[in-house]
Design a protein around this motif. Sequence first.
Motif, short mmCIF file in Angstrom:
data_model
loop_
_atom_site.label_atom_id
_atom_site.label_comp_id
_atom_site.label_asym_id
_atom_site.label_seq_id
_atom_site.Cartn_x
_atom_site.Cartn_y
_atom_site.Cartn_z
N PHE A 64 -4.96 5.30 0.75
CA PHE A 64 -3.84 4.48 0.32
C PHE A 64 -4.31 3.56 -0.81
O PHE A 64 -5.47 3.17 -0.85
N ALA A 65 -3.40 3.21 -1.70
CA ALA A 65 -3.74 2.40 -2.86
C ALA A 65 -2.77 1.24 -3.01
O ALA A 65 -1.61 1.31 -2.58
N MET A 66 -3.27 0.18 -3.64
CA MET A 66 -2.45 -0.99 -3.96
C MET A 66 -2.67 -1.31 -5.43
O MET A 66 -3.82 -1.41 -5.88
N ARG A 67 -1.59 -1.47 -6.15
CA ARG A 67 -1.67 -1.80 -7.58
C ARG A 67 -0.99 -3.14 -7.84
O ARG A 67 -0.03 -3.50 -7.16
N LEU A 100 0.85 -1.19 0.00
CA LEU A 100 0.00 0.00 0.00
C LEU A 100 0.88 1.25 0.00
O LEU A 100 1.90 1.28 0.67
N ARG A 101 0.48 2.24 -0.76
CA ARG A 101 1.19 3.52 -0.79
C ARG A 101 0.18 4.65 -0.75
O ARG A 101 -1.00 4.44 -1.07
N LEU A 102 0.64 5.81 -0.36
CA LEU A 102 -0.23 6.97 -0.33
C LEU A 102 -0.83 7.17 -1.72
O LEU A 102 -0.12 7.12 -2.72
N ALA A 103 -2.12 7.35 -1.78
CA ALA A 103 -2.83 7.43 -3.06
C ALA A 103 -2.62 8.76 -3.76
O ALA A 103 -2.59 9.82 -3.12
#
Length: 175
Positions: free
Chosen positions: A47-50, A6-9
């Motif tokens: 937060f986002a995960m790709r 996860l990273r800051l979106a």
Amino acid sequence: MAELGLRLATDEDIAEGHALAEHLIGPAIASLDTMLRVQARTGCATFAMRSRDGQLIGALAVIPLSAAACPSLARGDFDGLSPPDAMLARPGEAARAFYGWGMAGLTPRSRAAVIVGAMKLQREVYGALPFYARAATSEGERVLHDRMGARAHAGGLVSAPPWRANDRLTPRKAA
């Protein structure tokens, strides 16, 4: 959060995450403009995960809240769909509570990562603060109750006391 993928979106992540949430939950979610406003104001709400090929596969959103939100939370009428700016804790401002705004994952791995991420925020980042949320799905309700210790609160909110109650609002001493 990086260890979970996860990273800051970014604004792009938030727009894709909003479309995903609308698809999974329906229209009764915060507007895209609200999500972008809250991220800009707090600097740390979403937060986002790709996947390796760049597809958005997971999202986690929480709102750090200022002291101005406490009366609304206590009454159970906090508006998570359009939280007022005055209730959002800005960078450098002491948060007094945090609100679980949403989580979603498209794969078993991403679902697990966003749940672990939410628990990490609750226990490590905001461990000295009370936690509030509204479940949008039955699966979300199970996670809030079973994994995060939330219980029924006023106005349809759920809440959990600070994870580290002894640290509540106590400044940390320098090492």
